[in-house]
Design an enzyme around this catalytic site. Structure first.
Site, mmCIF file in Angstrom:
data_model
loop_
_atom_site.group_PDB
_atom_site.id
_atom_site.type_symbol
_atom_site.label_atom_id
_atom_site.label_comp_id
_atom_site.label_asym_id
_atom_site.label_seq_id
_atom_site.Cartn_x
_atom_site.Cartn_y
_atom_site.Cartn_z
ATOM 1 N N CYS A 128 9.764 -12.483 4.902
ATOM 2 C CA CYS A 128 10.196 -12.758 3.509
ATOM 3 C C CYS A 128 10.180 -11.454 2.596
ATOM 4 C CB CYS A 128 9.103 -13.539 2.713
ATOM 5 S SG CYS A 128 8.645 -15.206 3.657
ATOM 6 N N HIS A 275 8.453 -12.322 -4.624
ATOM 7 C CA HIS A 275 8.909 -13.499 -3.736
ATOM 8 C C HIS A 275 8.094 -14.733 -4.056
ATOM 9 C CE1 HIS A 275 9.252 -15.546 0.028
ATOM 10 N NE2 HIS A 275 7.928 -15.528 0.198
ATOM 11 N N ASN A 305 9.735 -22.087 -0.948
ATOM 12 C CA ASN A 305 9.959 -20.446 -0.633
ATOM 13 C C ASN A 305 11.185 -20.407 0.278
ATOM 14 O OD1 ASN A 305 9.629 -18.434 1.169
ATOM 15 N ND2 ASN A 305 7.389 -18.846 1.463
#
Ligand code: COA
Length: 348
Positions: A128, A275, A305
């Protein structure tokens, strides 16, 4: 020389799946997902879509926003947006779910799709944190090459393909999507008043924590063999609590270090674009840092996500909504599989 963001774009699949939709298929509830993560929905790509398809859509949007290149290519010809791809020197694509396993890179598929014939192309694997790594990598390569001027940085993910639908602790967390930015090397200053572009980055890793967030199957360690019945699936396996603890610390340390190295305080920062993994991680880190919640941009409620795509999707949303003003100091911060962490400071 400054590395400035000239355009942003995103691609989000039309198929929107709410928590309620999920709760009709697996043992979960809207209340649990919202209270533990802040997620309300996610978007899933259809079966015929691959990582490069979303990446291409986001890239085209970002290139279109540049309006082409007035002043031209290497030969000095003015170029319309559709032609702008041909002047790209570099494509960096961050993903955990490439089109193919190992070869070719998804960046090469995108290079071909855009007709970006003079661009080098490569993928980045940093979970990520991939977009944060990608931005710094692309900026470094632009600055290192005399004739390199323009780069595309993309985060593109189809996490729905890597999700174990038997594991309710992970499958509710992820979504599909892509985001892209076009970078250009300009003569603007990077220090003092009027500074522009990427002015700082922190990149880090803790490989010792790799087992906490892992896709065990499909690489050379545990390859697929012809005719076998899959014992170990090619799915994300996660120790949620361990990742949570790592994330809060990595997030907090990265924000502190970025500000300290730049000599900036929180009041100098217009917006933090984290993030989008879990709203609780952002709240916990914000509390430790003493940063008010309004400084953080969160769109996890809509997209869940999307790994390396989450920051560029957020940047594009903010940009198109006119919430990023010229001269604003913007901080990104991310953490993810690897384990990795990092952040960027960008003067918009
Ligand atoms: N729906 C309903 N209940 C669920 C559930 C779901 N989707 N997933 C787990 N549960 C249950 C568990 O079974 C457990 O029940 P039990 O106490 O009866 O055993 C309970 O909820 C609590 O589980 P726990 O794992 O302790 O929850 P948590 O507060 O740690 O939250 C995460 C779980 C995954 C949301 C949290 O650990 C997290 O966000 N970690 C970081 C993950 C992340 O960001 N990953 C990506 C990094 S890039």
């Amino acid at each position: 020389m400054a590395i400035e963001i000239r355009g942003t774009g995103k691609a989000v699949p039309a198929n929107r799946v709410s928590n309620g939709d999920l709760a009709r298929k697996i043992d979960t509830s809207d209340e649990w997902i919202r209270s533990h993560t802040g997620i309300g929905a996610r978007h899933f790509a259809d079966e015929g879509t691959a990582c490069s398809d979303l990446a291409l859509e986001a890239a085209r949007e970002a290139l279109a926003m540049t309006g082409g290149w007035p002043g031209g290519d290497r030969e000095g010809r003015d170029l319309a947006a559709g032609e702008a791809a041909k002047t790209l020197d570099l494509i960096v694509l961050a993903t955990a779910g490439a089109d193919f396993c190992g070869c070719p890179s998804t960046a090469c598929v995108v290079q071909d799709g855009l007709g970006a014939r003079q661009a080098a192309a490569m993928d980045i694997t940093a979970g990520c944190t991939g977009f944060v790594y990608g931005l710094e990598t692309a900026a470094g390569l632009l600055l290192a090459g005399k004739t390199r001027k323009r780069a595309l940085v993309i985060g593109s993910e189809l996490l729905s393909r890597l999700t174990n639908w038997e594991d309710r602790g992970t499958c509710v967390l992820f979504g599909d999507g892509a985001g892209a930015v076009v970078l250009e090397k300009t003569g603007a200053p990077v220090e003092g008043p009027g500074r522009r572009g990427l002015v700082g980055s922190i990149l880090g890793a803790d490989g010792a924590g790799a087992e906490h967030l892992m896709i065990r199957r499909g690489g050379t360690r545990n390859p697929f063999k012809a005719g076998e019945t899959l014992g170990l699936p090619p799915h994300i396996e996660m120790n949620g609590q361990a990742v949570y603890n790592f994330a809060v610390k990595a997030f907090t340390d990265t924000c502190r270090r970025l500000m300290a190295e730049d000599g900036s305080g929180i009041d100098d920062i217009a917006l933090i674009v984290p993030h989008q993994a879990n709203a609780r991680i952002v709240q916990a880190a914000g509390k430790r840092l003493g940063i008010p919640e309004e400084k953080f941009f969160l769109n996890i409620g809509e997209y869940a996500n999307t790994s390396a795509a989450s920051i560029p999707i957020a940047l594009d949303e903010l940009n198109r909504a006119g919430r990023l003003k010229r001269g604003d100091l913007v901080m990104t911060v991310a953490f993810g599989g690897g384990l990795t962490f990092g952040g960027n400071l960008i003067v918009w």
